[in-house]
Scaffold this active site. Structure first.
Site, mmCIF file in Angstrom:
data_model
loop_
_atom_site.group_PDB
_atom_site.id
_atom_site.type_symbol
_atom_site.label_atom_id
_atom_site.label_comp_id
_atom_site.label_asym_id
_atom_site.label_seq_id
_atom_site.Cartn_x
_atom_site.Cartn_y
_atom_site.Cartn_z
ATOM 1 N N ASP A 107 0.898 -1.201 0.094
ATOM 2 C CA ASP A 107 -0.054 0.172 -0.013
ATOM 3 C C ASP A 107 0.846 1.227 -0.051
ATOM 4 O O ASP A 107 1.618 1.497 -0.859
ATOM 5 C CB ASP A 107 -0.909 -0.131 1.151
ATOM 6 C CG ASP A 107 -2.009 0.858 1.313
ATOM 7 O OD1 ASP A 107 -3.079 0.882 0.723
ATOM 8 O OD2 ASP A 107 -1.870 2.023 1.868
ATOM 9 N N ARG A 108 0.901 2.228 0.968
ATOM 10 C CA ARG A 108 1.649 3.434 1.199
ATOM 11 C C ARG A 108 2.919 3.016 1.296
ATOM 12 O O ARG A 108 4.083 3.617 0.499
ATOM 13 C CB ARG A 108 1.424 4.335 2.068
ATOM 14 C CG ARG A 108 -0.149 4.544 2.359
ATOM 15 C CD ARG A 108 -0.703 5.168 1.344
ATOM 16 N NE ARG A 108 -0.130 6.478 1.080
ATOM 17 C CZ ARG A 108 -0.460 7.372 -0.080
ATOM 18 N NH1 ARG A 108 -1.345 6.759 -0.803
ATOM 19 N NH2 ARG A 108 0.009 8.359 -0.266
ATOM 20 N N HIS A 152 -11.089 8.080 -0.514
ATOM 21 C CA HIS A 152 -10.083 9.013 0.352
ATOM 22 C C HIS A 152 -8.949 9.630 -0.348
ATOM 23 O O HIS A 152 -8.435 10.502 0.325
ATOM 24 C CB HIS A 152 -9.685 7.637 1.566
ATOM 25 C CG HIS A 152 -8.912 6.638 0.757
ATOM 26 N ND1 HIS A 152 -9.357 5.625 -0.156
ATOM 27 C CD2 HIS A 152 -7.555 6.257 1.021
ATOM 28 C CE1 HIS A 152 -8.485 4.699 -0.402
ATOM 29 N NE2 HIS A 152 -7.405 4.919 -0.106
ATOM 30 N N HIS A 272 -7.375 -6.918 0.873
ATOM 31 C CA HIS A 272 -6.240 -5.983 0.674
ATOM 32 C C HIS A 272 -5.094 -6.180 1.795
ATOM 33 O O HIS A 272 -3.810 -6.146 1.686
ATOM 34 C CB HIS A 272 -6.607 -4.579 0.921
ATOM 35 C CG HIS A 272 -5.772 -3.390 0.956
ATOM 36 N ND1 HIS A 272 -5.064 -3.171 -0.033
ATOM 37 C CD2 HIS A 272 -5.470 -2.560 1.822
ATOM 38 C CE1 HIS A 272 -4.181 -2.212 0.222
ATOM 39 N NE2 HIS A 272 -4.474 -1.840 1.234
#
Length: 295
Positions: A107-108, A152, A272
């Protein structure tokens, strides 16, 4: 921080200027750094890190702005640019005595790892990237009603002020929404870990928003410049993701091949939070990567 990875030592390590990162370190052997995603901390790697530590030195930090790492005020776009956060990771490894290391991010953390691979090809030896395409591609594949899954991103791309106030007003509900809706196996994140994620996120709203805002600005500029220049990742790369190509209508493996000639692309049936939902699958992918010969 009330939950830790068993058997790992915890240190605060200076990575430049006044910034220090919280990092869990375990095992011995060749190094691999694991970078977490949103809305999580280094704890998301607890199962994978414990397995890899049997054969490798495993370094698991909280990213700048997250968890127990420092959260500098964003005085400019560079503060939370992935280029800056990637430099943190390289400095962290060097502080621990490693000039070269394998790197994996979710992810990030995948965005930071991707940037580190482009900016520091002499330091990063292998890359594992989990469930997030590069920033420039992420924005390009999101379109129409399907982009609602990433609302988001659009919220936190707005100028400073409103996003921070809105999220802070209902932080547990906001961050909890993603923990609840992005997961495939609800038992994969136990109550004490979920509580730690919510606490850490609640205490880091400004820095988390600044991280996401950078991805709608300076990170996008950096990716576009690299694509125009034809820069590519020069190390073995493994990508594991949900089947976003089918959902959003693009060829995910082909997208990644534009960035690397040495690609192992896999899809997973896990949600996820795959390192927590399917740790054996992620361990296997990383162990394959760590022993793979470059082409």
């Amino acid at each position: 921080m009330t939950v830790r990875i068993p058997g790992f030592d915890y240190r605060r390590i200076a990575v430049g200027g006044p910034i220090a990162l919280n990092a869990a370190i375990g095992g011995s052997g060749d190094p691999i750094v694991l970078l977490h995603g949103f809305p999580q901390t280094h704890l998301m790697w607890r199962h994978v890190a414990s397995d890899l530590a049997r054969d490798y030195t495993v370094i698991v930090p909280d990213l700048r702005g997250y968890g127990e790492s420092d959260k500098p005020e964003a005085r400019g776009a560079e503060t939370y640019a992935k280029r800056t956060m990637a430099a943190d990771v390289v400095a962290l490894a060097r502080a621990l005595g490693f000039e070269q290391f394998a790197l994996a991010g979710h992810d990030r953390g995948a965005l930071v790892a991707f940037r580190a691979g482009l900016d520091h090809p002499g330091a990063v030896t292998r890359l594992g990237l989990f469930d997030t395409p590069p920033t420039v591609d992420m924005w390009e594949v999101l379109h129409g009603a399907d982009a609602a899954v990433a609302f988001h991103l659009y919220l936190m791309a707005q100028p400073p002020g409103l996003p921070e106030r809105m999220i802070a007003a209902s932080a547990d509900e906001f961050f909890g929404h993603f923990l609840d809706t992005w997961i495939g196996d609800v038992d994969a994140i136990p109550a004490e870990v979920r509580a730690e994620y919510l606490r850490a996120s609640r205490e880091a709203v400004p820095s988390i928003v600044a991280d996401f805002r950078a991805s709608a600005g300076i990170d996008l500029e950096h990716d576009r410049a690299d694509r125009r220049a034809g820069r590519r990742l020069a190390v073995p790369v493994t990508v594991v993701q949900q089947d976003w190509g089918s959902v959003l209508g693009f060829d995910a493996a082909a997208l990644w091949r534009t960035w690397t000639p040495d690609l192992d692309h896999r899809t997973t049936r896990a949600g996820h939070f795959m390192a927590e939902e399917a740790p054996a699958e992620i361990v296997a992918a990383l162990r394959d990567l760590l022993t793979r010969r470059p082409i």
